[in-house]
Structure formats: C-alpha cells, structure tokens
Design an enzyme around this catalytic site. Structure first.
Site, PDB file in Angstrom:
ATOM      1  N   GLY A  95      -2.394   1.946 -10.409  1.00 51.10           N
ATOM      2  CA  GLY A  95      -2.135   2.279  -9.012  1.00 51.10           C
ATOM      3  C   GLY A  95      -3.068   1.589  -8.033  1.00 51.10           C
ATOM      4  O   GLY A  95      -2.783   1.541  -6.837  1.00 51.10           O
ATOM      5  N   GLU A  96      -4.181   1.056  -8.518  1.00 56.75           N
ATOM      6  CA  GLU A  96      -5.155   0.410  -7.638  1.00 56.75           C
ATOM      7  C   GLU A  96      -4.620  -0.937  -7.166  1.00 56.75           C
ATOM      8  O   GLU A  96      -4.183  -1.772  -7.966  1.00 56.75           O
ATOM      9  CB  GLU A  96      -6.474   0.231  -8.388  1.00 56.75           C
ATOM     10  CG  GLU A  96      -7.599  -0.298  -7.518  1.00 56.75           C
ATOM     11  CD  GLU A  96      -8.892  -0.427  -8.298  1.00 56.75           C
ATOM     12  OE1 GLU A  96      -9.695  -1.304  -7.949  1.00 56.75           O
ATOM     13  OE2 GLU A  96      -9.077   0.339  -9.273  1.00 56.75           O
ATOM     14  N   ALA A  97      -4.690  -1.173  -5.849  1.00 53.95           N
ATOM     15  CA  ALA A  97      -4.086  -2.368  -5.256  1.00 53.95           C
ATOM     16  C   ALA A  97      -4.673  -3.661  -5.813  1.00 53.95           C
ATOM     17  O   ALA A  97      -3.936  -4.621  -6.082  1.00 53.95           O
ATOM     18  CB  ALA A  97      -4.259  -2.334  -3.743  1.00 53.95           C
TER      19      ALA A  97
END
Length: 304
Positions: free
Chosen positions: A79-81
């Site tokens: 989920g981390e960009a």
C-alpha cells in the site's frame, strides 16, 4: 528469515539476487504480502532482487493488460506509494525491454500501469458509486507517451479489459495441502495428474527457455494445489484471449472449453470456490455475453 535460510544452506552467503528472486517467485509457501513488501523496499539487495524478479517474466508479444495481470498475481501489491512506484517502474522497464510498442519510453508504461490500477479500483470498488467513463479515462492518459497520446484503439481495449474483469488480487497465504492420493478419491480427476516423464519435463524446460535443473519425481499429490494455484489464472487468461479471436477454429474452441472444464474439476476437488467463481465470471460469462449490457438490459425488459 534470510539468515535462517542461509544457516541451512538454502541461500548463498552473501545472497545472490538472481537466486533469491527465483525463490520468491516460485516458492509456494510464502506470504505474498511479505513478497510484495520485500521487492518494493529500496535498499540495494531488494532493488537488485526486484530487477531479477521481473526478468523471470516473459512479456514478449503479450498484451499490456495480460502482462500486468500475470505480474500482479504473483504477489500482494503493497500500500505504500514509494514501494508501488519502485515495483511498477521495474515492471514497465521489463515490458518495454521486450516490446517496442505502444510505449515510446518505459516512463509511459509506468504511468499507464498506474492508471490501470486506479481504473481497477474505480470500477470494482463498492464504495465508488460514479464510475469513470472511457472518455474520462482517455483524457487522464492524454499526452503521456512522450508528449503524444496512446492509440485510441489501444486505450479502449485496455479500458474494456479492466471493466470486464478486475485485476486479480492473490490470496495472502497458500492453501491447505491435500495429501490424500487423487486416485483413491476420484479416478476421473486423477487422470488430470498423470506423472510426467523426465524427457517430457526437459521438453517443457526447453519450450519455457529455462536452464536445465534436476528432475525429481514425486509420487504423491502434495504439491498439486500449489502448482494449480500458480497455473490457473494465466491459463484462463490465455483461454479467453484465444477464444475471443475472430479467426479461432471450432476445434480450438472445443479444446478451450474442455480445458476450462478440467480447471473447474481440479478447483472443485481442492474446494477452491473463489477460483471457480473467477472462472465463471472472467471467462464463461464473458464468452457467452452474459455480462454484456445488451443481455442484461434485454433480460430486465423480458422480466418486466
């Protein structure tokens, strides 16, 4: 975890990114969230492993949406960009290294892959009521190909592909192993798991352009569910692409339908209900136009 694998001589010391990438790609008992989190991390070993991981995929002459599906089915996208950016940039570089069209530069493939992921969320999230139209999707991707727009036919094909079938999100954890011999459970199902000979195995490696490795016969079904979990989605995607071709012969269509039936039988044996649902939705309904707007509209009218 890496240190433990090194302690039992499962991995080299220091870790070889190429070897470790193969371990992450093909080991059936790994948590796919951990795989995605690791290859998205920015340190040197993780970055080198990510490059080698992408090299394990052959995207030559593969449609962009199919390549993206196969790639994202092999791990859980974090989920981390920043991690998403690293992973999708590596995917774009790999795809463009094997395909000169339609992207003029890997940056365009990276931007467009991100766009397809966002479209997938828009179209298949119950929380989003107003869905993106093709006109909006086309506008969002204007001039991303080194100052030029991608062909409208290509954009429409990608848009319709995502709208019809969501990008698959793999199960986080592997399924339960079934150690019961297939022949004792169902003779018909057992026919789909005939033992492979060493010459046939070597022929498969040759066709897959893989380096020769030791052949170790296994006389039980302990790995069947893991092999099927890896194979079923690419198989169905290939079935669908060929079946929808205008030039496909009737005999080929029958073989494809037979292959789908065998996939359904194997999935039923292993109680993989989600796989059967995906098979019905992603292939059978689409092939029979049951999910088309015209069919749904006519059904509503007839019912009323």
């Amino acid at each position: 975890g890496i240190q433990k694998l090194q302690a039992i001589n499962y991995l080299e010391t220091p870790v070889n990114p190429k070897t470790f990438a193969r371990f992450l790609r093909y080991s059936p008992y790994l948590d796919k969230i951990i795989v995605g989190d690791y290859i998205g991390t920015g340190d040197k070993l993780c970055s080198d492993t990510l490059v080698e991981y992408c090299l394990l995929f052959d995207f030559e002459k593969v449609d962009f949406d199919c390549a993206l599906r196969v790639f994202l089915e092999s791990f859980w996208l974090p989920g981390e960009a920043q991690k998403i950016q690293r992973i999708m940039e590596a995917f774009a570089n790999r795809y463009c290294s094997q395909n000169s069209e339609p992207f003029a530069h890997p940056d365009a493939a990276y931007i467009f892959s991100y766009s397809l992921i966002m479209l997938n969320t828009d179209q298949h999230s119950n929380q989003i009521k107003t869905k993106m139209t093709f006109a909006q999707f086309s506008k969002n991707n204007r001039d991303i190909n080194h100052g030029e727009s991608l062909p409208n036919e290509f954009l429409e094909k990608m848009y319709n592909s995502i709208v019809r079938q969501a990008l698959a999100i793999p199960d986080r954890k592997p399924g339960v192993i079934n150690t019961q011999p297939l022949a004792q459970h169902d003779t018909q199902i057992a026919l789909y798991f005939r033992p492979i000979s060493e010459p046939a195995y070597n022929e498969i490696l040759l066709k897959a352009k893989m380096e020769p490795i030791d052949f170790t016969p296994v006389n039980n079904s302990i790995f069947d569910i893991d092999l099927f979990s890896i194979m079923w989605a690419p198989c169905i995607s290939s079935f669908g692409a060929v079946y929808e071709s205008q030039e496909v012969e009737e005999n080929t269509q029958n073989l494809i339908l037979e292959g789908c039936m065998k996939c359904a039988n194997i999935a039923a044996y292993h109680n993989m209900n989600d796989t059967i649902d995906q098979l019905i939705i992603s292939f059978l309904c689409r092939a029979s136009n049951l999910t088309s707007e015209s069919f749904i509209s006519s059904t509503i009218i007839t019912t009323n």
